[in-house]
Design a protein around this motif. Structure first.
Motif, PDB file in Angstrom:
ATOM      1  N   TYR A   2       7.947  56.027  -9.300  1.00 36.96           N
ATOM      2  CA  TYR A   2       7.676  57.211  -9.812  1.00 36.96           C
ATOM      3  C   TYR A   2       6.387  57.747  -9.671  1.00 36.96           C
ATOM      4  O   TYR A   2       6.137  58.849  -9.406  1.00 36.96           O
ATOM      5  N   HIS A   3       5.304  56.928  -9.986  1.00 37.49           N
ATOM      6  CA  HIS A   3       4.073  57.137  -9.615  1.00 37.49           C
ATOM      7  C   HIS A   3       3.754  57.658  -8.103  1.00 37.49           C
ATOM      8  O   HIS A   3       3.072  58.660  -8.127  1.00 37.49           O
ATOM      9  N   GLU A   4       4.441  56.634  -7.515  1.00 37.78           N
ATOM     10  CA  GLU A   4       4.024  57.031  -5.955  1.00 37.78           C
ATOM     11  C   GLU A   4       4.995  58.253  -5.652  1.00 37.78           C
ATOM     12  O   GLU A   4       4.164  59.142  -4.813  1.00 37.78           O
ATOM     13  N   GLU A   7       2.382  61.243  -6.987  1.00 35.97           N
ATOM     14  CA  GLU A   7       1.309  61.525  -6.046  1.00 35.97           C
ATOM     15  C   GLU A   7       1.672  62.067  -4.631  1.00 35.97           C
ATOM     16  O   GLU A   7       0.882  62.946  -4.200  1.00 35.97           O
ATOM     17  N   SER A  23       8.901  65.988 -10.945  1.00 38.02           N
ATOM     18  CA  SER A  23       8.248  64.461 -10.687  1.00 38.02           C
ATOM     19  C   SER A  23       7.556  64.355 -11.995  1.00 38.02           C
ATOM     20  O   SER A  23       7.271  63.251 -12.502  1.00 38.02           O
ATOM     21  N   MET A  27       7.877  61.385 -14.784  1.00 36.76           N
ATOM     22  CA  MET A  27       6.806  60.405 -15.176  1.00 36.76           C
ATOM     23  C   MET A  27       6.846  60.241 -16.581  1.00 36.76           C
ATOM     24  O   MET A  27       6.688  58.949 -17.114  1.00 36.76           O
ATOM     25  N   TYR A  43       2.093  64.179 -19.593  1.00 39.24           N
ATOM     26  CA  TYR A  43       2.769  64.488 -18.659  1.00 39.24           C
ATOM     27  C   TYR A  43       3.842  65.611 -18.939  1.00 39.24           C
ATOM     28  O   TYR A  43       4.011  66.406 -18.273  1.00 39.24           O
TER      29      TYR A  43
END
Length: 188
Positions: A2-4, A7, A23, A27, A43
Motif C-alpha cells: 500500500y505504501h509503495e 508513493e 491510495s 493507506m 491519511y
C-alpha cells in the motif's frame, strides 16, 4: 505494498489525481484495520481534504471519505467530532444518492449506533426505526444489520433503564432478526 503504491501514485500521477486520493484513503484504511488509529487519521484527513477540493463536496467518493473519517473518529472515542461527520455524510448521502441507497442506509445505521453509544436512546431509536423501514424486505444484509442494531439498542437501553419494557422490545426485534435470517437463507 500500500505504501509503495501510494508513493508511486504521488510521484507518477500527482498529489491530486483521483487514483492518488484513493491510495491515500486506502493507506488510512489499512492502518485503521491494523488498529493503528492514530497513524490512520492523517491519511483519512488528507484524503478527505483533497477529495473535497478536487472532486467537490457532493461527489460520492467525497461522501464516502466523510463517512469513513467519522467511523475512524468514533473508533478513537472522539464521539462528538464523529457525530459532526456522520451528520454531514448522512445529509449529503440523502440528497445525492437518495433515501434507499446502501450508503445512505449504512449512514443512518451509523448515526443510530453512535447515538446509542452516547446513551441518547430515543434519538438512536428514531434513526434505527427509519433505517429499518427503508431497508425492510431487502434481500441483502441491510435488513439484518438494521434489525440487529435495534436489538442492540434495546438491550443497551434496558441495561440503562431496567423495568421500562426495553427488554421486551429487544426480544421482539430478536425474533424478527430470526425471521429475516431465515428469509435470507432461503434466498441463497
Amino acid at each position: 505494498y500500500y505504501h509503495e503504491a501510494l508513493e508511486k501514485s504521488r510521484r507518477m500521477l500527482g498529489e491530486e489525481h483521483p487514483d492518488t486520493l484513493i491510495s491515500i484513503s486506502n493507506m488510512g484504511f489499512l492502518l485503521s484495520a491494523q488498529g493503528k488509529l492514530a497513524e490512520a487519521e492523517p491519511y483519512y484527513r488528507e484524503a478527505l481534504e483533497k477529495f473535497r477540493r478536487v472532486l467537490g463536496e457532493e461527489h460520492p467518493d467525497t461522501l464516502v471519505s466523510i463517512s469513513y473519517t467519522g467511523v475512524l473518529l468514533r473508533a478513537q472515542g472522539k464521539l462528538a467530532e464523529a457525530e459532526t461527520y456522520y451528520h454531514e455524510a448522512l445529509e449529503k448521502f440523502r440528497r445525492v444518492l437518495g433515501e434507499e441507497h446502501p450508503y445512505t442506509l449504512t449512514s443512518i445505521n451509523n448515526m443510530g449506533d453512535l447515538l446509542k453509544t452516547q446513551r441518547r436512546f430515543p434519538e438512536a431509536e428514531e434513526y434505527l426505526i427509519e433505517a429499518h423501514a427503508l431497508s425492510s424486505g431487502d434481500s441483502n444484509s441491510a435488513d439484518q444489520a438494521t434489525t440487529q442494531a435495534l436489538v442492540d439498542l434495546y438491550l443497551a437501553w434496558h441495561e440503562a433503564e431496567p423495568d421500562q419494557g426495553h427488554d421486551a422490545e429487544a426480544a421482539r426485534w430478536q425474533a424478527m432478526l430470526g425471521a429475516v435470517a431465515n428469509v435470507v437463507d432461503e434466498d441463497d
